[in-house]
Design an enzyme around this catalytic site. Structure first.
Site, short mmCIF file in Angstrom:
data_model
loop_
_atom_site.label_atom_id
_atom_site.label_comp_id
_atom_site.label_asym_id
_atom_site.label_seq_id
_atom_site.Cartn_x
_atom_site.Cartn_y
_atom_site.Cartn_z
N TYR A 1 0.83 -1.21 0.00
CA TYR A 1 0.00 0.00 0.00
C TYR A 1 0.86 1.26 0.00
CZ TYR A 1 -4.51 -2.20 -0.07
OH TYR A 1 -5.62 -2.90 -0.49
N ARG B 1 1.83 1.78 -3.56
CA ARG B 1 0.71 2.31 -4.36
C ARG B 1 0.39 3.75 -3.98
NH1 ARG B 1 -4.07 -1.41 -3.78
NH2 ARG B 1 -5.03 0.06 -5.21
N ASN C 1 -13.15 3.78 -6.54
CA ASN C 1 -11.72 4.11 -6.50
C ASN C 1 -11.31 4.73 -5.16
OD1 ASN C 1 -11.88 3.22 -9.08
ND2 ASN C 1 -11.75 5.23 -10.03
N HIS D 1 -15.24 2.20 -1.56
CA HIS D 1 -14.18 1.29 -1.08
C HIS D 1 -13.12 2.02 -0.28
CE1 HIS D 1 -15.26 -1.82 -4.47
NE2 HIS D 1 -16.12 -1.81 -3.47
N CYS E 1 -0.82 1.07 16.11
CA CYS E 1 -1.79 2.13 16.39
C CYS E 1 -1.32 2.97 17.58
CB CYS E 1 -3.14 1.48 16.68
SG CYS E 1 -4.34 2.58 17.40
N THR F 1 -15.72 0.22 -15.10
CA THR F 1 -15.72 -0.86 -14.11
C THR F 1 -16.06 -2.17 -14.80
OG1 THR F 1 -16.68 -1.72 -12.05
CG2 THR F 1 -18.11 -0.30 -13.39
N SER F 2 -15.41 -3.26 -14.34
CA SER F 2 -15.70 -4.57 -14.92
C SER F 2 -17.05 -5.10 -14.47
CB SER F 2 -14.59 -5.56 -14.53
OG SER F 2 -14.52 -5.66 -13.12
N ASN G 1 -16.80 2.45 -21.59
CA ASN G 1 -15.77 1.44 -21.34
C ASN G 1 -15.17 1.03 -22.69
OD1 ASN G 1 -14.39 -1.05 -20.48
ND2 ASN G 1 -15.65 -0.90 -18.64
C1 BJW Z 1 -11.38 1.51 -18.88
C2 BJW Z 1 -10.23 2.08 -19.42
C3 BJW Z 1 -10.31 3.43 -19.82
C4 BJW Z 1 -9.81 0.02 -18.90
N1 BJW Z 1 -11.44 4.10 -19.67
N2 BJW Z 1 -12.49 2.19 -18.75
C5 BJW Z 1 -18.08 -15.14 -3.98
C6 BJW Z 1 -17.02 -15.56 -3.18
C7 BJW Z 1 -16.42 -14.69 -2.27
C8 BJW Z 1 -16.83 -13.39 -2.14
C9 BJW Z 1 -17.87 -12.98 -2.96
C10 BJW Z 1 -18.48 -13.84 -3.85
N3 BJW Z 1 -19.47 -13.15 -4.50
C11 BJW Z 1 -19.46 -11.90 -4.03
C12 BJW Z 1 -18.51 -11.79 -3.08
C13 BJW Z 1 -18.19 -10.58 -2.33
C14 BJW Z 1 -17.00 -9.82 -2.88
C15 BJW Z 1 -16.97 -9.86 -4.40
O1 BJW Z 1 -17.70 -9.16 -5.08
N4 BJW Z 1 -16.10 -10.68 -4.98
C16 BJW Z 1 -16.02 -10.83 -6.43
C17 BJW Z 1 -14.56 -10.82 -6.89
C18 BJW Z 1 -16.73 -12.09 -6.81
N5 BJW Z 1 -17.21 -8.48 -2.41
C19 BJW Z 1 -16.79 -8.10 -1.20
O2 BJW Z 1 -16.16 -8.85 -0.47
C20 BJW Z 1 -17.17 -6.71 -0.78
N6 BJW Z 1 -17.78 -6.75 0.50
C21 BJW Z 1 -18.94 -7.37 0.68
O3 BJW Z 1 -19.57 -7.89 -0.22
O4 BJW Z 1 -19.37 -7.36 1.99
C22 BJW Z 1 -20.47 -8.21 2.34
C23 BJW Z 1 -19.93 -9.60 2.52
C24 BJW Z 1 -19.10 -9.84 3.58
C25 BJW Z 1 -18.60 -11.15 3.78
C26 BJW Z 1 -18.90 -12.15 2.86
C27 BJW Z 1 -19.72 -11.88 1.77
C28 BJW Z 1 -20.25 -10.58 1.61
C29 BJW Z 1 -15.93 -5.84 -0.67
C30 BJW Z 1 -15.27 -5.63 -1.98
C31 BJW Z 1 -14.00 -4.85 -1.78
C32 BJW Z 1 -13.21 -4.70 -3.07
N7 BJW Z 1 -11.93 -4.17 -2.76
C33 BJW Z 1 -11.03 -3.80 -3.85
C34 BJW Z 1 -9.68 -3.34 -3.25
C35 BJW Z 1 -9.82 -1.94 -2.65
C36 BJW Z 1 -8.55 -1.45 -2.04
C37 BJW Z 1 -7.40 -1.35 -3.00
O5 BJW Z 1 -7.48 -0.68 -4.03
O6 BJW Z 1 -6.38 -1.96 -2.71
O7 BJW Z 1 -11.62 -2.75 -4.64
S1 BJW Z 1 -10.79 -5.12 -5.04
C38 BJW Z 1 -10.78 -4.07 -6.45
O8 BJW Z 1 -11.92 -4.36 -7.29
C39 BJW Z 1 -10.99 -2.64 -5.92
C40 BJW Z 1 -11.93 -2.07 -6.95
O9 BJW Z 1 -12.62 -0.95 -6.42
C41 BJW Z 1 -12.83 -3.23 -7.25
C42 BJW Z 1 -13.58 -3.11 -8.55
O10 BJW Z 1 -12.70 -3.10 -9.63
P1 BJW Z 1 -13.03 -2.21 -10.92
O11 BJW Z 1 -13.02 -0.79 -10.55
O12 BJW Z 1 -14.24 -2.72 -11.59
O13 BJW Z 1 -11.71 -2.47 -11.80
P2 BJW Z 1 -11.41 -3.67 -12.83
O14 BJW Z 1 -9.94 -3.74 -12.98
O15 BJW Z 1 -12.12 -4.90 -12.47
O16 BJW Z 1 -12.05 -3.16 -14.20
C43 BJW Z 1 -11.50 -2.05 -14.89
C44 BJW Z 1 -12.45 -1.68 -16.02
O17 BJW Z 1 -11.94 -0.50 -16.63
C45 BJW Z 1 -12.56 -2.74 -17.11
O18 BJW Z 1 -13.92 -2.91 -17.43
C46 BJW Z 1 -11.81 -2.12 -18.29
O19 BJW Z 1 -12.31 -2.53 -19.55
C47 BJW Z 1 -12.04 -0.66 -18.04
N8 BJW Z 1 -11.07 0.27 -18.63
N9 BJW Z 1 -9.22 1.17 -19.49
C48 BJW Z 1 -12.49 3.50 -19.17
N10 BJW Z 1 -9.20 4.08 -20.41
ZN ZN Z 2 -5.82 0.85 18.02
#
Ligand code: BJW
Ligand code: ZN
Length: 271
Positions: free
Chosen positions: A72, A75, A107, A124, A158, A200-201, A225
């Site tokens: 982190y 980044r 983001n 997030h 902390c 977003t994907s 996208n």
């Molecule tokens: C362009 C471009 C250009 C390229 N112009 N576009 C099954 C199993 C286990 C868990 C789950 C499950 N089903 C669901 C879950 C829950 C899980 C989840 O969704 N998992 C999936 C992977 C399946 N979600 C969670 O855990 C969330 N919490 C939750 O649900 O709580 C309730 C719960 C608790 C306990 C159990 C179950 C439920 C929390 C999610 C947290 C995500 N965190 C991250 C990291 C953040 C910190 C960090 O940055 O380090 O967030 S992961 C990462 O993905 C980050 C992003 O915000 C997030 C989304 O990604 P994003 O933004 O969509 O990016 P990409 O790379 O995927 O896509 C980029 C896009 O841009 C593409 O479409 C390109 O084409 C496009 N692009 N160039 C415009 N120039």
């Molecule tokens: Zn503490």
């Protein structure tokens, strides 16, 4: 014969120009043109090169706090040099053209606010904020990193409890999103006339459900996208291209529509 991007941009601008509440829902793609890697684009995406289980879960942090901390910090250094791109500025510009615009972003980079968007919901969290891993003084327990002595290699403790590690105030897999943010996001999704989904994907829940929720409540969905993805089947209009190129064209078209509106109809009444 398919419709051209220009025609789609015109249609999208027309829809957006009639919106009383426009909700923008953005992901990593909008920041790609600022030099910030996305997560899932091969071969540059973060998850193509790093293990999300290890780096973006509570379990991973508990097992290797120093590894996660240094990732982190690396980044954060990259993000501190990044600047908003024309896509972020176009989104900010929409506020001047429409009665109400709210940005929901996955983001953590703060670039929407830096570009001038005034109402940004960070679903997030933010890499600019830190908190106690144990939340010793409640959820969250904020920590001002500037008041600490720390290095990039070792996760500091902390300053309040001396036990929990300092961690970034971002949302990892398996963690709940900040309650205020996600509640507000779903409320806005249900209320908006148009949702503009950018870069977003649509893989990560619950953020990926926002366009579906908006659509079910009667909103029109416009997606920007370079590649179709999981959101595309829900989109009324798909603008295929990089957001830094497409969004300024949408804004230019919106300006043209506004400019040509009959007298008295080109005032947005924005406050
Ligand atoms: C362009 C471009 C250009 C390229 N112009 N576009 C099954 C199993 C286990 C868990 C789950 C499950 N089903 C669901 C879950 C829950 C899980 C989840 O969704 N998992 C999936 C992977 C399946 N979600 C969670 O855990 C969330 N919490 C939750 O649900 O709580 C309730 C719960 C608790 C306990 C159990 C179950 C439920 C929390 C999610 C947290 C995500 N965190 C991250 C990291 C953040 C910190 C960090 O940055 O380090 O967030 S992961 C990462 O993905 C980050 C992003 O915000 C997030 C989304 O990604 P994003 O933004 O969509 O990016 P990409 O790379 O995927 O896509 C980029 C896009 O841009 C593409 O479409 C390109 O084409 C496009 N692009 N160039 C415009 N120039
Ligand atoms: Zn503490």
């Amino acid at each position: 014969m398919g419709t051209s991007l220009e025609q789609n941009i015109e249609q999208a601008a027309c829809l957006i120009s009639q919106a009383t509440l426009l909700v923008v829902s953005s992901g990593a793609g909008i920041s790609k043109e600022s030099g910030i890697p996305t997560f899932r684009d091969a071969p540059t995406g973060l998850w193509a090169n790093y293990n999300p289980e290890q780096l973006a879960t509570r379990h991973g942090f508990r097992r290797s706090p120093d590894l996660v901390w240094s990732w982190y910090m690396m980044r954060r250094d990259l993000l501190s040099e990044a600047r908003p791109n024309p896509g972020h500025y176009a989104v900010a510009e929409l506020e001047r053209l429409l009665p109400r615009v709210v940005v929901l972003t996955q983001n953590i980079d703060g670039l929407h606010a830096q570009a001038g968007s005034s109402d940004v919901v960070e679903l997030h969290g933010s890499i600019r904020r830190f908190k106690c891993f144990d939340n010793c003084r409640g959820d969250p327990t904020p920590i001002d990193l500037e008041t600490l002595e720390y290095t990039h290699d070792v996760a500091p403790r902390c300053p309040h409890c001396g036990v929990g590690y300092v961690r970034p105030d971002v949302v990892w897999f398996g963690e709940m999103l900040p309650a205020g943010a996600i509640d507000r996001a779903f409320t806005l999704a249900r209320l908006c006339d148009v949702m503009l989904v950018i870069g977003t994907s649509g893989i990560v829940q619950p953020a990926a459900s926002l366009p579906v929720e908006a659509k079910q409540a009667g909103a029109r969905v416009v997606e920007v996208n370079p590649e179709p993805g999981l959101i595309t089947p829900h989109a009324d209009i798909f603008l295929q291209g990089p957001s830094g190129e497409v969004l300024p064209q949408v804004v230019a078209m919106l300006r043209a529509i506004r400019g040509s509106a009959p007298d008295g109809q080109n005032q947005t009444g924005a406050s």
